[in-house]
Design an enzyme around this catalytic site. Structure first.
Site, PDB file in Angstrom:
ATOM      1  N   HIS A 141      -6.885  -6.991  -8.116  1.00  0.00           N
ATOM      2  CA  HIS A 141      -8.406  -7.046  -8.184  1.00  0.00           C
ATOM      3  C   HIS A 141      -8.522  -6.359  -9.374  1.00  0.00           C
ATOM      4  O   HIS A 141      -7.932  -5.686 -10.182  1.00  0.00           O
ATOM      5  CB  HIS A 141      -8.941  -5.926  -7.070  1.00  0.00           C
ATOM      6  CG  HIS A 141      -8.367  -4.461  -6.788  1.00  0.00           C
ATOM      7  ND1 HIS A 141      -7.244  -4.485  -6.199  1.00  0.00           N
ATOM      8  CD2 HIS A 141      -8.588  -3.481  -7.360  1.00  0.00           C
ATOM      9  CE1 HIS A 141      -6.848  -3.052  -6.489  1.00  0.00           C
ATOM     10  NE2 HIS A 141      -7.638  -2.657  -6.964  1.00  0.00           N
ATOM     11  N   HIS A 194      -2.286  -2.261  -4.954  1.00  0.00           N
ATOM     12  CA  HIS A 194      -1.754  -1.299  -4.229  1.00  0.00           C
ATOM     13  C   HIS A 194      -1.888  -1.269  -2.525  1.00  0.00           C
ATOM     14  O   HIS A 194      -2.564  -2.168  -2.267  1.00  0.00           O
ATOM     15  CB  HIS A 194      -2.458   0.200  -4.843  1.00  0.00           C
ATOM     16  CG  HIS A 194      -3.778  -0.052  -5.041  1.00  0.00           C
ATOM     17  ND1 HIS A 194      -4.773  -0.157  -4.046  1.00  0.00           N
ATOM     18  CD2 HIS A 194      -4.548   0.131  -6.187  1.00  0.00           C
ATOM     19  CE1 HIS A 194      -5.950  -0.161  -4.597  1.00  0.00           C
ATOM     20  NE2 HIS A 194      -5.902  -0.254  -5.922  1.00  0.00           N
ATOM     21  N   HIS A 238      -9.904  -0.508  -0.774  1.00  0.00           N
ATOM     22  CA  HIS A 238     -11.076  -0.408  -1.414  1.00  0.00           C
ATOM     23  C   HIS A 238     -12.216  -0.685  -0.688  1.00  0.00           C
ATOM     24  O   HIS A 238     -12.256  -1.876  -0.177  1.00  0.00           O
ATOM     25  CB  HIS A 238     -11.211  -0.677  -2.754  1.00  0.00           C
ATOM     26  CG  HIS A 238     -10.331  -0.192  -3.850  1.00  0.00           C
ATOM     27  ND1 HIS A 238     -10.151   1.027  -3.981  1.00  0.00           N
ATOM     28  CD2 HIS A 238      -9.640  -0.691  -4.764  1.00  0.00           C
ATOM     29  CE1 HIS A 238      -9.375   1.463  -5.116  1.00  0.00           C
ATOM     30  NE2 HIS A 238      -9.045   0.147  -5.671  1.00  0.00           N
ATOM     31  N   CYS A 266     -17.061   3.491  -4.816  1.00  0.00           N
ATOM     32  CA  CYS A 266     -15.781   3.156  -4.376  1.00  0.00           C
ATOM     33  C   CYS A 266     -15.226   4.050  -3.372  1.00  0.00           C
ATOM     34  O   CYS A 266     -15.002   5.202  -3.581  1.00  0.00           O
ATOM     35  CB  CYS A 266     -14.899   2.812  -5.508  1.00  0.00           C
ATOM     36  SG  CYS A 266     -13.220   2.338  -5.162  1.00  0.00           S
TER      37      CYS A 266
HETATM   38 MN    MN Z   1      -7.638  -0.259  -7.336  1.00  0.00          MN
END
Ligand code: MN
Length: 147
Positions: free
Chosen positions: A101, A63, A67, A115
């Site tokens: 990922h 995306h 992160h 996260c």
């Molecule tokens: Mn993700």
């Protein structure tokens, strides 16, 4: 708003519900989510705690939003881009925008991590059959990923 939400042991926090990782799909396994600091915190970002049971895995996705991850429990591995990395407690993982990922817990340990993400973010996309084929060109990636 209560200033302190106490840790209750075993990576559970007072008043924080343990939720499903995602509301739909079967492209992940044995993952829970807790939103520690959500949109209501007024920071423009969110902090979540994810936990993968032994052998559990998050979805293989990418995306626009990045992160920032801090491992806080157990052990496992992560695919970032076209590389697989070992993970231990307190390791930091940086997932850049538009980068594939996937997290996986070890077979004999859970993997828990914090996260950090932008409060406003695009929806993750999963690989097309062609993209999956390209990812599988690397043997270490081929044996790692779960799609
Ligand atoms: Mn993700």
């Amino acid at each position: 708003m209560k200033p302190v939400l106490q840790h209750q042991g075993s990576f559970r926090w007072e008043g924080v519900p343990v939720q499903p990782y995602k509301s739909e799909g079967s492209h992940f396994r044995d993952v829970t989510r807790q939103t520690l600091f959500g949109p209501g915190a007024g920071l423009g970002c969110e902090l979540r705690y994810f936990e993968l049971a032994p052998d559990g895995h998050s979805s293989l996705e990418r995306h626009e939003h990045p992160h920032a991850v801090v491992v806080v429990r157990g052990a496992g591995r992560v695919l970032v881009g076209h590389e697989v990395f070992e993970l231990r407690v307190f390791d930091l993982v940086r997932v850049p925008p538009r980068t594939w990922h996937q997290f996986r817990a070890a077979s004999d340990a859970s993997l828990g991590f914090l996260c950090l993400v932008d409060g406003e973010r695009d929806r993750p996309v999963r690989p097309t059959p062609e993209e999956l084929e390209a990812l599988r060109q690397r043997p270490e990636v081929a044996v790692f990923i779960r799609a």
